[in-house]
Design an enzyme around this catalytic site. Sequence first.
Site, PDB file in Angstrom:
ATOM      1  N   LYS A 190       0.828  -1.216   0.000  1.00 37.57           N
ATOM      2  CA  LYS A 190       0.000   0.000   0.000  1.00 37.57           C
ATOM      3  C   LYS A 190       0.863   1.268   0.000  1.00 37.57           C
ATOM      4  O   LYS A 190       2.069   1.218   0.267  1.00 37.57           O
ATOM      5  CB  LYS A 190      -0.935  -0.033   1.214  1.00 37.57           C
ATOM      6  CG  LYS A 190      -1.973  -1.159   1.164  1.00 37.57           C
ATOM      7  CD  LYS A 190      -2.962  -1.024   2.322  1.00 37.57           C
ATOM      8  CE  LYS A 190      -4.016  -2.106   2.295  1.00 37.57           C
ATOM      9  NZ  LYS A 190      -5.048  -1.906   3.355  1.00 37.57           N
ATOM     10  N   TYR A 250     -12.376  -1.706  -3.938  1.00 36.54           N
ATOM     11  CA  TYR A 250     -12.925  -1.888  -2.586  1.00 36.54           C
ATOM     12  C   TYR A 250     -14.447  -1.757  -2.563  1.00 36.54           C
ATOM     13  O   TYR A 250     -15.011  -1.434  -1.516  1.00 36.54           O
ATOM     14  CB  TYR A 250     -12.303  -0.865  -1.639  1.00 36.54           C
ATOM     15  CG  TYR A 250     -10.952  -1.295  -1.082  1.00 36.54           C
ATOM     16  CD1 TYR A 250     -10.826  -2.436  -0.296  1.00 36.54           C
ATOM     17  CD2 TYR A 250      -9.808  -0.536  -1.305  1.00 36.54           C
ATOM     18  CE1 TYR A 250      -9.602  -2.820   0.233  1.00 36.54           C
ATOM     19  CE2 TYR A 250      -8.573  -0.913  -0.778  1.00 36.54           C
ATOM     20  CZ  TYR A 250      -8.488  -2.058  -0.004  1.00 36.54           C
ATOM     21  OH  TYR A 250      -7.270  -2.440   0.536  1.00 36.54           O
ATOM     22  N   PHE A 276     -15.629   4.111   6.628  1.00 40.64           N
ATOM     23  CA  PHE A 276     -14.253   4.485   6.268  1.00 40.64           C
ATOM     24  C   PHE A 276     -13.982   4.399   4.769  1.00 40.64           C
ATOM     25  O   PHE A 276     -12.843   4.570   4.341  1.00 40.64           O
ATOM     26  CB  PHE A 276     -13.254   3.614   7.050  1.00 40.64           C
ATOM     27  CG  PHE A 276     -13.411   2.129   6.868  1.00 40.64           C
ATOM     28  CD1 PHE A 276     -12.898   1.473   5.755  1.00 40.64           C
ATOM     29  CD2 PHE A 276     -14.076   1.365   7.825  1.00 40.64           C
ATOM     30  CE1 PHE A 276     -13.040   0.101   5.587  1.00 40.64           C
ATOM     31  CE2 PHE A 276     -14.223  -0.009   7.665  1.00 40.64           C
ATOM     32  CZ  PHE A 276     -13.700  -0.628   6.543  1.00 40.64           C
ATOM     33  N   ARG A 298      -2.589 -14.177   4.406  1.00 43.78           N
ATOM     34  CA  ARG A 298      -3.338 -13.488   5.467  1.00 43.78           C
ATOM     35  C   ARG A 298      -2.621 -13.660   6.816  1.00 43.78           C
ATOM     36  O   ARG A 298      -2.559 -12.728   7.621  1.00 43.78           O
ATOM     37  CB  ARG A 298      -4.770 -14.039   5.571  1.00 43.78           C
ATOM     38  CG  ARG A 298      -5.654 -13.785   4.365  1.00 43.78           C
ATOM     39  CD  ARG A 298      -6.028 -12.352   4.154  1.00 43.78           C
ATOM     40  NE  ARG A 298      -6.740 -11.771   5.272  1.00 43.78           N
ATOM     41  CZ  ARG A 298      -7.277 -10.543   5.259  1.00 43.78           C
ATOM     42  NH1 ARG A 298      -7.175  -9.780   4.162  1.00 43.78           N
ATOM     43  NH2 ARG A 298      -7.890 -10.053   6.300  1.00 43.78           N
ATOM     44  N   THR A 328      -5.893  -6.733  10.743  1.00 49.79           N
ATOM     45  CA  THR A 328      -6.125  -5.465  10.051  1.00 49.79           C
ATOM     46  C   THR A 328      -5.503  -4.297  10.821  1.00 49.79           C
ATOM     47  O   THR A 328      -4.869  -3.419  10.232  1.00 49.79           O
ATOM     48  CB  THR A 328      -7.646  -5.231   9.884  1.00 49.79           C
ATOM     49  OG1 THR A 328      -8.216  -6.378   9.255  1.00 49.79           O
ATOM     50  CG2 THR A 328      -7.927  -3.988   9.053  1.00 49.79           C
ATOM     51  N   ASN A 356      -2.083   0.245   6.842  1.00 44.29           N
ATOM     52  CA  ASN A 356      -1.596  -1.024   7.390  1.00 44.29           C
ATOM     53  C   ASN A 356      -0.728  -1.813   6.403  1.00 44.29           C
ATOM     54  O   ASN A 356      -0.664  -3.033   6.452  1.00 44.29           O
ATOM     55  CB  ASN A 356      -2.780  -1.854   7.919  1.00 44.29           C
ATOM     56  CG  ASN A 356      -3.807  -2.136   6.854  1.00 44.29           C
ATOM     57  OD1 ASN A 356      -3.610  -1.803   5.686  1.00 44.29           O
ATOM     58  ND2 ASN A 356      -4.909  -2.748   7.240  1.00 44.29           N
ATOM     59  N   HIS A 358      -2.228  -5.329   1.487  1.00 46.68           N
ATOM     60  CA  HIS A 358      -3.545  -5.931   1.254  1.00 46.68           C
ATOM     61  C   HIS A 358      -3.339  -7.365   0.810  1.00 46.68           C
ATOM     62  O   HIS A 358      -2.375  -7.659   0.103  1.00 46.68           O
ATOM     63  CB  HIS A 358      -4.294  -5.176   0.136  1.00 46.68           C
ATOM     64  CG  HIS A 358      -5.491  -5.933  -0.361  1.00 46.68           C
ATOM     65  ND1 HIS A 358      -6.712  -5.859   0.259  1.00 46.68           N
ATOM     66  CD2 HIS A 358      -5.625  -6.833  -1.374  1.00 46.68           C
ATOM     67  CE1 HIS A 358      -7.559  -6.674  -0.369  1.00 46.68           C
ATOM     68  NE2 HIS A 358      -6.927  -7.276  -1.367  1.00 46.68           N
ATOM     69  N   GLU A 371     -10.120 -10.025  -7.594  1.00 43.71           N
ATOM     70  CA  GLU A 371      -9.009  -9.062  -7.443  1.00 43.71           C
ATOM     71  C   GLU A 371      -7.866  -9.292  -8.428  1.00 43.71           C
ATOM     72  O   GLU A 371      -7.260  -8.318  -8.893  1.00 43.71           O
ATOM     73  CB  GLU A 371      -8.471  -9.141  -6.002  1.00 43.71           C
ATOM     74  CG  GLU A 371      -9.489  -8.647  -4.977  1.00 43.71           C
ATOM     75  CD  GLU A 371      -9.012  -8.747  -3.541  1.00 43.71           C
ATOM     76  OE1 GLU A 371      -7.907  -9.297  -3.290  1.00 43.71           O
ATOM     77  OE2 GLU A 371      -9.741  -8.275  -2.650  1.00 43.71           O
TER      78      GLU A 371
HETATM   79  P1  GDP Z   1      -8.388  -6.491   5.616  1.00 41.57           P
HETATM   80  O1  GDP Z   1      -9.035  -7.618   4.850  1.00 41.57           O
HETATM   81  O2  GDP Z   1      -7.609  -6.968   6.823  1.00 41.57           O
HETATM   82  O3  GDP Z   1      -7.564  -5.593   4.725  1.00 41.57           O
HETATM   83  O4  GDP Z   1      -9.545  -5.587   6.260  1.00 41.57           O
HETATM   84  P2  GDP Z   1     -10.981  -5.110   5.686  1.00 41.57           P
HETATM   85  O5  GDP Z   1     -11.323  -5.850   4.421  1.00 41.57           O
HETATM   86  O6  GDP Z   1     -11.939  -5.152   6.825  1.00 41.57           O
HETATM   87  O7  GDP Z   1     -10.734  -3.568   5.345  1.00 41.57           O
HETATM   88  C1  GDP Z   1     -10.084  -3.170   4.155  1.00 41.57           C
HETATM   89  C2  GDP Z   1      -9.123  -2.063   4.497  1.00 41.57           C
HETATM   90  O8  GDP Z   1      -9.859  -0.933   4.965  1.00 41.57           O
HETATM   91  C3  GDP Z   1      -8.131  -2.353   5.619  1.00 41.57           C
HETATM   92  O9  GDP Z   1      -6.995  -3.080   5.203  1.00 41.57           O
HETATM   93  C4  GDP Z   1      -7.772  -0.961   6.093  1.00 41.57           C
HETATM   94  O10 GDP Z   1      -6.827  -0.329   5.214  1.00 41.57           O
HETATM   95  C5  GDP Z   1      -9.113  -0.250   5.971  1.00 41.57           C
HETATM   96  N1  GDP Z   1      -9.882  -0.291   7.211  1.00 41.57           N
HETATM   97  C6  GDP Z   1     -10.452  -1.372   7.805  1.00 41.57           C
HETATM   98  N2  GDP Z   1     -11.106  -1.045   8.920  1.00 41.57           N
HETATM   99  C7  GDP Z   1     -10.967   0.302   9.047  1.00 41.57           C
HETATM  100  C8  GDP Z   1     -11.440   1.253  10.007  1.00 41.57           C
HETATM  101  O11 GDP Z   1     -12.122   0.919  10.975  1.00 41.57           O
HETATM  102  N3  GDP Z   1     -11.099   2.557   9.791  1.00 41.57           N
HETATM  103  C9  GDP Z   1     -10.340   2.952   8.723  1.00 41.57           C
HETATM  104  N4  GDP Z   1     -10.049   4.251   8.572  1.00 41.57           N
HETATM  105  N5  GDP Z   1      -9.892   2.081   7.793  1.00 41.57           N
HETATM  106  C10 GDP Z   1     -10.193   0.773   7.961  1.00 41.57           C
END
Ligand code: GDP
Length: 138
Positions: free
Chosen positions: A10, A50, A58, A86, A92, A113, A116, A127
């Site tokens: 990222k 996304y 968010f 993963r 996350t 973070n 991805h 994807e």
């Molecule tokens: P992942 O599968 O671990 O990447 O998590 P998710 O699919 O739930 O979320 C996608 C991405 O959105 C995450 O990798 C973060 O960059 C972002 N994200 C997830 N949860 C939050 C949140 O609560 N707040 C914010 N600002 N970003 C978030």
Amino acid sequence: MQENTLAIIKPDAFRKNHLGAILARYEKEGFRIRAGRIRWLSLREAEGFYKVHRERPFFGSLTQFMASGPVMVLVLHKENAILEHRTLMGSTDPGNADPNTLRKLYGASIEENAVHGSDSPESARFEIPYFFPESEIY
Ligand code: GDP
């Protein structure tokens, strides 16, 4: 099962010069890098990628972040690559991630973070072709 997964280094990790360290870790952990490209996503591309999160609070912030600078998109190949990646990524939220995971080492916040990874075979099927035609996966 041998399989492919999509990874993205990222914008935060890219900006901080962690590209090489993350690629080296993928190789060390036995992933084969079958495709890779540096891209600067448009906001529209980030929103399309996304789209499953479009109702989340968010979504706007996440998509702006993903379009804020260059990223590296990758296809990684390994036995159980999706789950293995993963696990290597960690939770996350880097604050909750296990020691030595990519997000613990390189992530700064729940949004910034570092990496991805596809979270299921169904996600990977969406994807991978989002970034790579079959002919560019070696
Ligand atoms: P992942 O599968 O671990 O990447 O998590 P998710 O699919 O739930 O979320 C996608 C991405 O959105 C995450 O990798 C973060 O960059 C972002 N994200 C997830 N949860 C939050 C949140 O609560 N707040 C914010 N600002 N970003 C978030």
